[in-house]
Structure formats: structure tokens, C-alpha cells
Design a protein around this motif. Sequence first.
Motif, PDB file in Angstrom:
ATOM      1  N   ARG A   1     -56.585 -95.964-105.292  1.00  0.00           N
ATOM      2  CA  ARG A   1     -57.862 -95.918-104.572  1.00  0.00           C
ATOM      3  C   ARG A   1     -57.545 -95.568-103.125  1.00  0.00           C
ATOM      4  O   ARG A   1     -56.474 -95.909-102.638  1.00  0.00           O
ATOM      5  CB  ARG A   1     -58.562 -97.273-104.568  1.00  0.00           C
ATOM      6  CG  ARG A   1     -59.112 -97.737-105.908  1.00  0.00           C
ATOM      7  CD  ARG A   1     -59.656 -99.141-105.739  1.00  0.00           C
ATOM      8  NE  ARG A   1     -60.021 -99.759-106.997  1.00  0.00           N
ATOM      9  CZ  ARG A   1     -61.276-100.079-107.338  1.00  0.00           C
ATOM     10  NH1 ARG A   1     -62.262 -99.809-106.513  1.00  0.00           N
ATOM     11  NH2 ARG A   1     -61.541-100.667-108.484  1.00  0.00           N
TER      12      ARG A   1
ATOM     13  N   GLN B   1     -62.459 -97.006-100.206  1.00  0.00           N
ATOM     14  CA  GLN B   1     -62.874 -97.549-101.510  1.00  0.00           C
ATOM     15  C   GLN B   1     -62.425 -99.005-101.650  1.00  0.00           C
ATOM     16  O   GLN B   1     -63.150 -99.847-102.168  1.00  0.00           O
ATOM     17  CB  GLN B   1     -62.248 -96.733-102.648  1.00  0.00           C
ATOM     18  CG  GLN B   1     -62.928 -95.405-102.901  1.00  0.00           C
ATOM     19  CD  GLN B   1     -62.250 -94.657-104.033  1.00  0.00           C
ATOM     20  OE1 GLN B   1     -61.022 -94.646-104.121  1.00  0.00           O
ATOM     21  NE2 GLN B   1     -63.045 -94.027-104.880  1.00  0.00           N
TER      22      GLN B   1
ATOM     23  N   TYR C   1     -54.458 -92.620 -99.996  1.00  0.00           N
ATOM     24  CA  TYR C   1     -54.562 -93.260-101.308  1.00  0.00           C
ATOM     25  C   TYR C   1     -53.465 -94.293-101.487  1.00  0.00           C
ATOM     26  O   TYR C   1     -52.312 -94.058-101.134  1.00  0.00           O
ATOM     27  CB  TYR C   1     -54.478 -92.198-102.421  1.00  0.00           C
ATOM     28  CG  TYR C   1     -55.803 -91.515-102.675  1.00  0.00           C
ATOM     29  CD1 TYR C   1     -56.248 -90.485-101.846  1.00  0.00           C
ATOM     30  CD2 TYR C   1     -56.625 -91.909-103.723  1.00  0.00           C
ATOM     31  CE1 TYR C   1     -57.467 -89.874-102.058  1.00  0.00           C
ATOM     32  CE2 TYR C   1     -57.862 -91.298-103.950  1.00  0.00           C
ATOM     33  CZ  TYR C   1     -58.271 -90.285-103.108  1.00  0.00           C
ATOM     34  OH  TYR C   1     -59.485 -89.685-103.319  1.00  0.00           O
TER      35      TYR C   1
END
Lengths: 112, 201
Positions: free
Chosen positions: A27, A31, A77
Motif C-alpha cells: 500500500r 492509503q 509503496y
Amino acid sequence: MRESVIPQLRRGVLEFCVLALLRDGERYSFQIVQALTEVEGLVTTEGTLYPLLSRLRRDGVVDTSWQESPSGPPRRYYRLTADGEAALAAFTAEWARFRASVDTLLETGAPR
Amino acid sequence: MTTQTLHPRAAEYLVQLRRAAKRLPRQRAAELQREIEAHLFEALPPEAGEADVLDVLARLGAPEQIVAAEWPTTTVPADPRGTREWAAIVLVLLGGFAVGIGWIVGLVFLWSSRAWKTWEKLLATLIVPGGLAGGLWLAFAFAAVGAQTCVGGTGIRTVCSSGPSPVVKALVIAGLVVLVLGPIATAIFLSRRGRTPAALR
């Protein structure tokens, strides 16, 4: 004294909540922050999660990579490392035992 | 690539964050700034109004609060550089006065530390070899070369050459300033650039 217990508990478990969010895949930071703020009572200030993510990177429990975003700056990420998976598994087992013990004590006033 | 611009309130918040983050190691401060900026771009659509922006900023928390959350992990309160690193800074600056050996010991500490990058160590070694002592010695030598010279002898009129031109004089003064201030500036640079032990992890 009693008022400081909840923030301390929150601080203690938050990093494992982040690791749990990454269990099923990577993620990006926004997020992660969004998902954590949806959990009632877990996050009071979203901005303080970024120092936590930084610490998790330094501790080697998460790995990161940058990817372009369709709009705005590139996204970072996060994914679990092997150390992160091990830390999460250990905490999950310990937490279940801890929670059960405290629940029993609070409900019955006596240890199991 | 970023094409949209942030709402003025959000941009102002980033300025406050930059100010608050000055206490952090430079690299981490810049990283935190990028992360919060990216958060604002994600959280605020281009058409976001004043109320939306204020809501997003309130949920982020005050910049000081975010920076404070860094403290338990990225700083070592009393002596962020460590004794060996401070010894390196002092010896590279002043060690040259101890027959030059102190400066060499300082270099050993400097190059064996992980607190600085290679180019920073190279800069500290070359500006100026010998530290302040080396700078002063070179400054005297430099000044002597630029000084007026006289030629003479018994029974012969002493002839002095005219003094150096204004350009040469200015160059000599600039050289002296660099040689003396260079090592001091380098020591300040090393003390500011040194990374904390936590940041090295």
C-alpha cells in the motif's frame, strides 16, 4: 495517570496495525494513513503516522519503492519484509494471549 | 509529474512544517516535507474549498506535533555526533598546533566515522591541510611572497621594488581570509552535517 494509558497503548500497538495492513500486499503511505484513521480511536493526528512509517523503514520491518502517481507527486509503496512478517506473527500471538488475560480479569476480577 | 498546485492554506502549512522540522537531521526533514506534501496532494482535490483544506490540516495535526513524533527515534539528546566525531571536528581544526600529529589523528577519526559522506570528509581534509595551523602557516607564506622586496649591498644604494598592484593585494587578502576562515568554516560544516547514530541505521 489514567488518562495517559490509552495514548500509550495506542502508541504500542500502532506499528503492528501498520504491519497488519500490509499483510495482504503493498500500500502507499496515504492509503495506510487513510485505513488507520478509519479505525475508531486508533489515530488522533494523521501527520504523526509519517514519523512512525519512517521508523518502520529504519527498523527494516518494511521495504519501500516509489511509483509514479496519475496525479500529484510519486507515491511511496510499503511492503512487509521477512523481519516484518516475523514481528507481526509474534505480536499477533502475544496480543491474543494478552487481550484474553486482561478481558478475563476485567470481567471477573480474577485471573483465568 | 506534479501539475496541480496546493491551496494557499496548505502551502502555508508546509512553510510552518519546514520551520518546525529544522530541529531534525536535514535529510529526514526534507523527507518528512515530501511525505506531508504528497499527503496534501492526495487528500485535497483541485476543487477543494477552504473548509475542506482546514479539515485536512486539522486531521494532520500541528507541524510541531508531527516533528515531536520524530524525537523518540531520530535524535540522541545529549551528544548526537558521539565523542569520537566531536574529537574529529576539534582535532581537524586545531590538531595541527600539536606538531601536526593532532590533525592526523583527527583525520583518522574523521575517515573512520560513518557520520559523514565521503565528499564531506574529502572537503574537510583539503580545506585546509593542517587545519587552522596549516592555514596560518600558508597565510604567512602567502603574505611573505606578496610583500615588498628590497635588493641592496655595501656602498650600493638599496633599491626596493614598488609594492604589489591593487589586484595582487586584493588576491593576497582574499587568500589570507580563505586560509584562516576555511578551516573554521569546515569545522562548522562538519558539526552541522554529521548524521545522528539513529539516522545511520
